[in-house]
Design an enzyme around this catalytic site. Structure first.
Site, PDB file in Angstrom:
ATOM      1  N   ARG A  57      -3.828-130.623 -29.032  1.00  0.00           N
ATOM      2  CA  ARG A  57      -2.880-129.504 -28.946  1.00  0.00           C
ATOM      3  C   ARG A  57      -2.487-129.363 -27.478  1.00  0.00           C
ATOM      4  O   ARG A  57      -3.300-128.926 -26.662  1.00  0.00           O
ATOM      5  CB  ARG A  57      -3.585-128.238 -29.446  1.00  0.00           C
ATOM      6  CG  ARG A  57      -2.690-127.052 -29.711  1.00  0.00           C
ATOM      7  CD  ARG A  57      -3.515-125.780 -29.873  1.00  0.00           C
ATOM      8  NE  ARG A  57      -3.996-125.324 -28.579  1.00  0.00           N
ATOM      9  CZ  ARG A  57      -5.184-124.740 -28.360  1.00  0.00           C
ATOM     10  NH1 ARG A  57      -6.014-124.538 -29.343  1.00  0.00           N
ATOM     11  NH2 ARG A  57      -5.532-124.363 -27.144  1.00  0.00           N
ATOM     12  N   HIS A  94      -3.133-122.079 -27.842  1.00  0.00           N
ATOM     13  CA  HIS A  94      -3.281-121.887 -29.289  1.00  0.00           C
ATOM     14  C   HIS A  94      -2.062-121.146 -29.852  1.00  0.00           C
ATOM     15  O   HIS A  94      -1.448-121.573 -30.823  1.00  0.00           O
ATOM     16  CB  HIS A  94      -4.563-121.106 -29.586  1.00  0.00           C
ATOM     17  CG  HIS A  94      -4.677-120.696 -31.019  1.00  0.00           C
ATOM     18  ND1 HIS A  94      -4.842-121.608 -32.032  1.00  0.00           N
ATOM     19  CD2 HIS A  94      -4.597-119.482 -31.610  1.00  0.00           C
ATOM     20  CE1 HIS A  94      -4.882-120.962 -33.193  1.00  0.00           C
ATOM     21  NE2 HIS A  94      -4.726-119.683 -32.957  1.00  0.00           N
ATOM     22  N   TYR A 146     -10.418-122.434 -21.022  1.00  0.00           N
ATOM     23  CA  TYR A 146     -11.506-123.162 -21.688  1.00  0.00           C
ATOM     24  C   TYR A 146     -11.318-124.686 -21.717  1.00  0.00           C
ATOM     25  O   TYR A 146     -12.057-125.381 -22.400  1.00  0.00           O
ATOM     26  CB  TYR A 146     -11.738-122.610 -23.107  1.00  0.00           C
ATOM     27  CG  TYR A 146     -10.499-122.544 -23.984  1.00  0.00           C
ATOM     28  CD1 TYR A 146     -10.052-123.672 -24.673  1.00  0.00           C
ATOM     29  CD2 TYR A 146      -9.781-121.366 -24.135  1.00  0.00           C
ATOM     30  CE1 TYR A 146      -8.926-123.627 -25.482  1.00  0.00           C
ATOM     31  CE2 TYR A 146      -8.650-121.302 -24.934  1.00  0.00           C
ATOM     32  CZ  TYR A 146      -8.223-122.436 -25.605  1.00  0.00           C
ATOM     33  OH  TYR A 146      -7.112-122.384 -26.397  1.00  0.00           O
TER      34      TYR A 146
HETATM   35  C1  TPP Z   1     -10.016-117.095 -42.369  1.00  0.00           C
HETATM   36  C2  TPP Z   1      -9.539-116.963 -40.956  1.00  0.00           C
HETATM   37  N1  TPP Z   1     -10.443-116.837 -39.962  1.00  0.00           N
HETATM   38  C3  TPP Z   1     -10.029-116.723 -38.680  1.00  0.00           C
HETATM   39  C4  TPP Z   1      -8.696-116.688 -38.379  1.00  0.00           C
HETATM   40  C5  TPP Z   1      -8.225-116.580 -36.928  1.00  0.00           C
HETATM   41  N2  TPP Z   1      -7.724-117.891 -36.525  1.00  0.00           N
HETATM   42  C6  TPP Z   1      -6.404-118.169 -36.533  1.00  0.00           C
HETATM   43  S1  TPP Z   1      -6.097-119.751 -36.090  1.00  0.00           S
HETATM   44  C7  TPP Z   1      -7.733-120.084 -35.854  1.00  0.00           C
HETATM   45  C8  TPP Z   1      -8.193-121.436 -35.398  1.00  0.00           C
HETATM   46  C9  TPP Z   1      -7.666-122.533 -36.246  1.00  0.00           C
HETATM   47  O1  TPP Z   1      -8.019-123.784 -35.679  1.00  0.00           O
HETATM   48  P1  TPP Z   1      -7.643-125.122 -36.421  1.00  0.00           P
HETATM   49  O2  TPP Z   1      -7.943-125.001 -37.864  1.00  0.00           O
HETATM   50  O3  TPP Z   1      -8.282-126.225 -35.676  1.00  0.00           O
HETATM   51  O4  TPP Z   1      -6.047-125.203 -36.291  1.00  0.00           O
HETATM   52  P2  TPP Z   1      -5.194-125.267 -34.941  1.00  0.00           P
HETATM   53  O5  TPP Z   1      -4.916-123.850 -34.570  1.00  0.00           O
HETATM   54  O6  TPP Z   1      -6.001-125.990 -33.921  1.00  0.00           O
HETATM   55  O7  TPP Z   1      -3.925-125.994 -35.255  1.00  0.00           O
HETATM   56  C10 TPP Z   1      -8.502-118.959 -36.134  1.00  0.00           C
HETATM   57  C11 TPP Z   1      -9.965-118.914 -36.018  1.00  0.00           C
HETATM   58  C12 TPP Z   1      -7.775-116.803 -39.452  1.00  0.00           C
HETATM   59  N3  TPP Z   1      -6.456-116.827 -39.251  1.00  0.00           N
HETATM   60  N4  TPP Z   1      -8.226-116.957 -40.719  1.00  0.00           N
END
Ligand code: TPP
Ligand code: MG
Length: 359
Positions: free
Chosen positions: A256, A260, A269
């Site tokens: 990425r 985020h 980080y």
């Molecule tokens: C069930 C749930 N827990 C926590 C969140 C908060 N949250 C949003 S995105 C994220 C991280 C997602 O990481 P990843 O699956 O690796 O996708 P990326 O953002 O890296 O594309 C979190 C913890 C959420 N949206 N839904």
């Protein structure tokens, strides 16, 4: 091709090296026009993403999850899909939408805060974006099972990040898919982070692809910055699903490049050096090298691609901004036929708050 790369042995499917040199035995053999189309879709995606970030900083768009670095994953996968296949997206999928033909104005409208932008036009098989991490996975499996019952020769694709692989929904979905041999393609964009949580803290497995072994179907790790590798693996997995061959897990190994979301500061980080190292693996740059070697890329072509991408993006912004903005009522309007008293009270509070000019 997929079975030639064993994730348990640490093997990763890659067709183009960082200099754009192809492995000829794996090259999917696309005609020149289609190769250029892949590049043009990636360029459009990058331009649309950069514009979204600018709009957010100007207060014209809400919180936004940038896609920079994911272009080869998104465009490679979506370009391999057929019109009748279904797609269950996650929240960082801009290039999927652009490639599948979803109006960019709608996509911007959504991130501008109006759920009308999420209403998929007729003829496109795209489910609404899942914000709860991983919740789209069992839904995609359900759609896959429905396709099997109805004997439809289609595949059902779902995308998700490395973070989603720790969710119960991931395990339940893939387990069910393995048992019932649903026509699913599970596409994990392993971009090394789930917000600030690094991939090493997400799972003790050496790869995400190898998790498929436990569910009884093939898993493959591909170089997610190599659009030809993503396209070739996706095409094979989709074709297999459509003819009843069961599901596949594809792990696209990528990074990425941005924060985020616009609410995050990734510099807190991860190191500058790490980001710079991935800049050198830029998926657009690599594919440009490849096209150049084939005589399909030069400065004049690049200019025409960028001009076209800018016009595409600016038209979409103008269209999205000409549409109505969301009202306070919209937040409450679409869940209950009759608004319950507690929500009615919340709406009244919100209106009073907004009326005081403190929005
Ligand atoms: C069930 C749930 N827990 C926590 C969140 C908060 N949250 C949003 S995105 C994220 C991280 C997602 O990481 P990843 O699956 O690796 O996708 P990326 O953002 O890296 O594309 C979190 C913890 C959420 N949206 N839904
Ligand atoms: Mg991630």
């Amino acid at each position: 091709m997929i079975e030639r790369f064993d994730p348990l042995k640490g093997e990763r499917l890659r067709i183009l090296d960082e200099a754009g040199e192809p492995r000829s035995d794996l090259d999917p053999g696309l005609p020149d026009t289609e190769l250029r189309t892949l590049y043009e879709r990636m360029a459009r995606t990058r331009a649309a993403d950069a514009k979204a970030l600018k709009l957010q900083r100007q207060g014209r768009l809400g919180t936004y999850p940038p896609s920079r670095g994911h272009e080869a994953c998104q465009v490679g996968l979506a370009s391999a899909m057929g019109r009748d296949d279904w797609f269950f997206p996650y929240f960082r999928d801009l290039g999927m939408y652009i490639t599948l033909g979803y109006p960019l104005a709608d996509y911007y409208h959504l991130w501008m805060g109006n759920e009308a932008g999420l209403r998929t036009p007729d003829g496109l098989n795209i489910y609404p974006i899942a914000i709860p991490v991983g919740s789209q996975i069992p839904q995609a499996v359900g759609a896959g099972l429905a396709a099997r019952y109805r004997k439809l020769p289609i595949a059902v694709v779902t995308t998700f990040g490395d973070g989603a692989t720790s969710e119960g929904d991931f395990h339940e979905g893939l387990n069910f898919a393995g048992v019932f041999r649903t026509p699913n393609v599970f596409f994990c964009l392993n971009n090394q982070f789930a917000i600030s949580v690094p991939r090493t803290r997400q799972t003790a497995s050496a790869t995400i692809a190898q998790k498929a072994v436990a569910y009884g179907f093939p898993g493959v790790q591909v170089d997610g910055n190599d659009v030809l590798a993503v396209f070739a693996a996706s095409r094979e997995a989709l074709a297999n699903a459509r003819i009843g061959g069961g599901p596949t897990l594809i792990e696209a190994y990528t990074y990425r490049m941005g924060d985020h979301t616009t609410s995050d500061d990734a510099a807190r980080y991860r190191s500058k050096e790490e980001v710079q190292e991935w800049e050198r693996k830029d998926p657009l740059l690599r594919f440009r090298h490849y096209l150049g070697k084939k005589g399909l890329w030069d400065e004049a072509y690049e200019k025409s691609v960028q001009d076209e991408a800018t016009a595409f993006v600016e038209d979409a912004v103008a269209e999205a901004e000409a549409r109505p903005v969301a009202t306070l009522e919209d937040i409450f309007a679409y869940t209950y036929a009759v608004t319950p008293p507690d929500l009615a009270a919340q709406l009244a509070d919100l209106k009073a708050f907004a009326g005081e000019g403190r929005r």
